[in-house]
Design a protein around this motif. Structure first.
Motif, PDB file in Angstrom:
ATOM      1  N   SER A   1       0.843  -1.197   0.000  1.00 26.62           N
ATOM      2  CA  SER A   1       0.000   0.000   0.000  1.00 26.62           C
ATOM      3  C   SER A   1       0.878   1.246   0.000  1.00 26.62           C
ATOM      4  CB  SER A   1      -0.901  -0.006   1.240  1.00 26.62           C
ATOM      5  OG  SER A   1      -1.616   1.205   1.339  1.00 26.62           O
ATOM      6  N   LYS A   2       0.992   1.860  -1.193  1.00 27.68           N
ATOM      7  CA  LYS A   2       1.806   3.073  -1.329  1.00 27.68           C
ATOM      8  C   LYS A   2       1.153   4.004  -2.339  1.00 27.68           C
ATOM      9  CE  LYS A   2       6.311   0.765  -0.608  1.00 27.68           C
ATOM     10  NZ  LYS A   2       7.638   0.477  -1.237  1.00 27.68           N
TER      11      LYS A   2
ATOM     12  N   GLY B   1       1.394  -8.312   8.192  1.00 22.04           N
ATOM     13  CA  GLY B   1       2.677  -8.067   7.542  1.00 22.04           C
ATOM     14  C   GLY B   1       2.966  -6.606   7.247  1.00 22.04           C
ATOM     15  N   GLY B   2       2.166  -5.699   7.779  1.00 19.75           N
ATOM     16  CA  GLY B   2       2.435  -4.275   7.586  1.00 19.75           C
ATOM     17  C   GLY B   2       1.355  -3.542   6.831  1.00 19.75           C
ATOM     18  N   TRP B   3       0.529  -4.274   6.103  1.00 20.49           N
ATOM     19  CA  TRP B   3      -0.560  -3.656   5.348  1.00 20.49           C
ATOM     20  C   TRP B   3      -1.514  -2.917   6.293  1.00 20.49           C
ATOM     21  CZ3 TRP B   3      -2.520  -2.492   0.677  1.00 20.49           C
ATOM     22  CH2 TRP B   3      -3.906  -2.459   0.503  1.00 20.49           C
ATOM     23  N   GLY B   4      -1.782  -3.504   7.450  1.00 19.71           N
ATOM     24  CA  GLY B   4      -2.703  -2.875   8.391  1.00 19.71           C
ATOM     25  C   GLY B   4      -2.202  -1.518   8.833  1.00 19.71           C
ATOM     26  N   ALA B   5      -0.922  -1.455   9.154  1.00 13.41           N
ATOM     27  CA  ALA B   5      -0.352  -0.181   9.594  1.00 13.41           C
ATOM     28  C   ALA B   5      -0.408   0.852   8.478  1.00 13.41           C
ATOM     29  CB  ALA B   5       1.090  -0.396  10.051  1.00 13.41           C
TER      30      ALA B   5
ATOM     31  N   ALA C   1      -4.051   1.934   8.046  1.00 14.31           N
ATOM     32  CA  ALA C   1      -4.460   2.753   9.186  1.00 14.31           C
ATOM     33  C   ALA C   1      -3.895   4.167   9.061  1.00 14.31           C
ATOM     34  CB  ALA C   1      -3.997   2.104  10.490  1.00 14.31           C
ATOM     35  N   ALA C   2      -2.638   4.257   8.610  1.00 11.97           N
ATOM     36  CA  ALA C   2      -2.028   5.576   8.423  1.00 11.97           C
ATOM     37  C   ALA C   2      -2.741   6.349   7.326  1.00 11.97           C
ATOM     38  CB  ALA C   2      -0.544   5.404   8.089  1.00 11.97           C
ATOM     39  N   THR C   3      -3.142   5.651   6.276  1.00 11.67           N
ATOM     40  CA  THR C   3      -3.855   6.314   5.183  1.00 11.67           C
ATOM     41  C   THR C   3      -5.153   6.941   5.682  1.00 11.67           C
ATOM     42  OG1 THR C   3      -2.926   4.832   3.517  1.00 11.67           O
ATOM     43  CG2 THR C   3      -5.002   5.930   2.961  1.00 11.67           C
ATOM     44  N   TYR C   4      -5.836   6.203   6.581  1.00  7.02           N
ATOM     45  CA  TYR C   4      -7.126   6.691   7.078  1.00  7.02           C
ATOM     46  C   TYR C   4      -7.005   7.515   8.350  1.00  7.02           C
ATOM     47  CZ  TYR C   4      -8.988   3.346   3.727  1.00  7.02           C
ATOM     48  OH  TYR C   4      -9.278   2.663   2.573  1.00  7.02           O
ATOM     49  N   GLY C   5      -5.770   7.648   8.893  1.00  4.04           N
ATOM     50  CA  GLY C   5      -5.556   8.478  10.069  1.00  4.04           C
ATOM     51  C   GLY C   5      -6.141   7.904  11.338  1.00  4.04           C
ATOM     52  N   ILE C   6      -6.074   6.583  11.513  1.00  3.10           N
ATOM     53  CA  ILE C   6      -6.614   5.946  12.712  1.00  3.10           C
ATOM     54  C   ILE C   6      -5.565   5.009  13.299  1.00  3.10           C
ATOM     55  CG2 ILE C   6      -9.017   6.065  11.931  1.00  3.10           C
ATOM     56  CD1 ILE C   6      -8.770   3.095  11.166  1.00  3.10           C
ATOM     57  N   ALA C   7      -5.793   4.581  14.540  1.00  6.08           N
ATOM     58  CA  ALA C   7      -4.897   3.603  15.167  1.00  6.08           C
ATOM     59  C   ALA C   7      -5.092   2.244  14.498  1.00  6.08           C
ATOM     60  CB  ALA C   7      -5.196   3.504  16.662  1.00  6.08           C
ATOM     61  N   GLU C   8      -3.992   1.495  14.372  1.00  5.52           N
ATOM     62  CA  GLU C   8      -4.074   0.213  13.665  1.00  5.52           C
ATOM     63  C   GLU C   8      -5.062  -0.747  14.329  1.00  5.52           C
ATOM     64  OE1 GLU C   8      -1.168  -3.424  12.060  1.00  5.52           O
ATOM     65  OE2 GLU C   8      -0.314  -1.708  13.151  1.00  5.52           O
TER      66      GLU C   8
END
Length: 679
Positions: free
Chosen positions: A509-510, A611-615, A618-625
């Motif tokens: 996710s980039k 594997g990191g996709w969640g983080a 979550a950053a994209t949507y501005g919420i805690a993972e």
């Protein structure tokens, strides 16, 4: 309530006897004990018989697998016995002899155990005993082997009359410790559990020694040129190539699961000159041919034949086998015989390669192969000291199409929706793939757990029940050779593949400007290219089988929804989604249905999110993972979180038998995302 000491001793004896395959075949034979207990209705002593009930296996027998009967009532049945022509009626009469509630249904051999005047009785199917029982001069050989201590009883179908026969033989031969039952097996008796077990083992081991000492060294004849076993690697490769074709042929009337065996005993038998004659004679012990059918299909080509020659000849021989089996049925069926149960072979023998066996599930297929191995051992023993002479064909038919056997088949539970289906799930070591594998096994399928992580795959396969239900393979879906090997493993384990789930994947996710060409290539190699390679190999197997099949792609809501910072993942999901449509159009003529599932927001248990996709998301949507699952749920129409088992439910809905006319469909499993509605 505590188990009666005689019943407890019976279980322990049964376990010891059943633990050694030299003593009896799987689920073969039965044991019993007689003793006195208190009748709770009268407070008086009552003589009881505890006997292994119908079904079950001696090695794993439990108290619930015993039938307990009142001995006085059982023996009184002699006075109402209507004769051999109506002896089947006596099985229903056993129910009126039962003591208390629970326990197993009495088997056809109950009369044998109750009528023999001995406290303990063992009826077993050892290869050595059946070898004597099926020798052309078995009666004479039995006398030579045992003297007067073991008596010959001519062939009679199991039932009440056989019990009377053996009881009379024991009464007339007080010195005897047991008997050899012509064409069938052995029975031993004793006044204590220890004595009965010792007598049974004496008969078995004495017969083994007699066959070894008296037998000629090559009872199956000389080795035929070209029929020797292929080297192991070549043998397994040939078996995997032939397995889908053979399974398809064996499933002409009813879908079957397969099992492959290439033990030294099987390969030696098929390499020898006498194997065509002996195989054509069929098996003899009732337990054997009920599971292996009256005779196997034998490929009459050497191991040096090409795979193409072998396949063409197998098709011809299968047609001949079906015609011969129909003729066998027509020769012996009467107006009240059960309908023919299918004319396909249960055992297929390929010289130089091994044995393929088939059944309604993996265990049944495996046990059928074990029984034919027993039959090979029996043939070897009989031919070593005499000539193998199994029971007459008409008698085989009487047992194979016995009304009591038919009734037993009808009592079996209804098959589960995916019974006889063989599935391969990629990425099944965790998350959605694991949930799919668990659901498929629960619904009756055999499953190949394919995953890049070998440890995870092995753990899942073990948890799902081991090799009769699931096997693990290590697969990098970008590697054509590894994919081909995974399908070979499926063919050797279960006979082929009917249902493939393309689930393996990663997610990067980039934003566009941060997505590298390597990111793009890796994403597409694993999911777009990987799905293509897996589907291509699956189609080869399914077309060869001729049984149709299912391909299911675990795509994504992102296949149709344009979200931010997700170019590589969403583009490859769109590729997978179109593969569904393309392959549905191409493979429909082969009966192969291709459908997709579009999940969204599956956070819990997901390997991708861990594997990191969640983080990243979550950053994209501005919420805690840790709030990601809740966030995804709240943006849906149903306000429900999507879990891996919900995706598994959709796979079952597409493959479980209700949507037989559906292909090219994508099923959303996203709790309702309006922007992803299909148009």
């Amino acid at each position: 309530m505590a188990l009666h000491p005689e019943a407890a001793a019976l279980l322990a004896r049964s376990h010891r006897l059943g633990a050694d395959p030299r003593n009896t075949n799987y689920a073969g034979g039965n044991t019993s004990a007689k003793g006195t207990d208190t009748d709770p209705a009268t407070g008086r002593d009552v003589e009881l018989l505890w006997v292994k009930g119908s079904g079950g296996d001696l090695g794993t027998l439990t108290a619930g697998g015993l039938a307990a009967l009142r001995l006085d009532r059982l023996r009184s049945l002699v006075d109402v016995y209507p004769g051999v022509e109506r002896e089947d009626e006596m099985v229903a009469a056993f129910d009126y002899c039962l003591h208390g509630r629970g326990g197993a249904a009495p088997s056809i051999d109950t009369a044998m155990h109750g009528l023999i005047d001995a406290a303990h009785v063992d009826h077993l199917h050892p290869d050595s005993g059946i070898a004597l029982a099926t020798a052309a001069d078995g009666e004479q050989l039995t006398a030579e082997c045992f003297g007067e201590s073991v008596v010959w009883v001519p062939w009679r179908r199991p039932g009440f009359q056989l019990g009377l026969d053996i009881a009379a033989v024991k009464a007339a031969n007080p010195q005897a410790i047991g008997c050899v039952l012509g064409g069938h097996g052995i029975t031993a008796w004793g006044e204590s559990s220890e004595q009965c077990e010792a007598n049974a083992l004496h008969i078995i081991r004495t017969a083994e020694a007699f066959l070894a000492e008296r037998g000629k060294p090559e009872p199956f004849g000389p080795v035929l040129d070209g029929y020797q076993a292929l080297p192991q690697a070549q043998r397994r490769e040939r078996a995997a190539a032939l397995a889908p074709l053979i399974r398809g042929l064996a499933s002409t009337d009813h879908p079957q699961v397969g099992h492959f065996t290439d033990t030294a005993e099987v390969l030696d038998f098929l390499a020898r000159a006498e194997h065509p004659r002996l195989a054509a004679l069929g098996t003899s012990c009732p337990d054997h041919f009920l599971r292996t059918k009256v005779a196997p299909l034998v490929l009459d080509l050497p191991a040096t034949a090409t795979p193409e020659e072998a396949a063409a000849r197998l098709r011809e021989l299968h047609a001949d086998y079906r015609a011969d089996y129909q003729a066998y049925y027509d020769r012996h069926a009467t107006a009240d015989s059960p309908a023919i149960r299918g004319a396909d072979p249960a055992i297929v023998l390929v010289p130089g390669v091994g044995m393929f066996s088939f059944g309604r599930d993996k265990q049944t297929a495996r046990v059928a192969g074990e029984f034919y191995l027993n039959a090979i051992n029996v043939m070897r023993g009989a031919e070593a000291v005499s000539t193998y002479a199994p029971i007459e064909e008409a008698e085989k038919f009487r047992i194979e199409y016995w009304a009591l056997e038919e009734a037993k088949l009808r009592r079996m539970p209804k098959p589960k929706p995916l019974a006889t289906r063989i599935a391969l799930v990629t990425g099944a070591g965790s998350g959605i793939g694991r949930a799919i594998a668990e659901r498929l096994v629960a619904e009756g399928a055999c499953v190949v757990i394919a995953d890049l992580n070998a440890e995870n795959a092995a753990a899942v396969a073990q948890e799902l029940g081991g090799p009769d239900r699931a096997v693990a393979v290590t697969v990098d879906v970008t590697d054509e050779a590894q994919i081909a090997e995974a399908f070979r493993a499926a063919a050797l384990a279960f006979g082929g593949v009917d249902l493939v789930v393309n689930n393996a994947g990663i997610s990067i996710s980039k934003p566009l400007l941060e997505t590298t060409a390597r990111d793009w290539d890796l994403q597409h190699d694993i999911m777009a290219r990987g799905s293509f390679l897996v589907s291509r190999e699956a189609a080869r197997t399914m077309i060869e089988q001729g049984l149709g099949g299912d391909l299911v792609y675990i795509a994504s809501k992102n296949a149709v929804f344009a979200g931010p910072n997700n170019i590589a993942y969403s583009a490859t999901k769109a590729d997978q989604a179109h593969q569904v449509r393309l392959l549905a159009a191409e493979l429909g003529e082969h009966g192969i249905r291709v459908n997709g599932v579009n999940p969204d927001g599956v956070v819990r248990g997901s390997g991708i999110f861990a594997g990191g996709w969640g983080a990243q998301r979550a950053a994209t949507y501005g919420i805690a993972e840790e709030k990601l699952g809740e966030f995804y749920a709240q943006r849906t129409l149903l306000k429900r979180e999507v879990l891996p088992e919900h995706v598994a439910n959709a796979v079952l809905a597409l493959t479980g038998g209700d949507l037989t006319h559906t292909t090219g469909l994508h099923v959303p499993v996203d709790a309702g995302v309006a922007a992803a509605f299909l148009r």
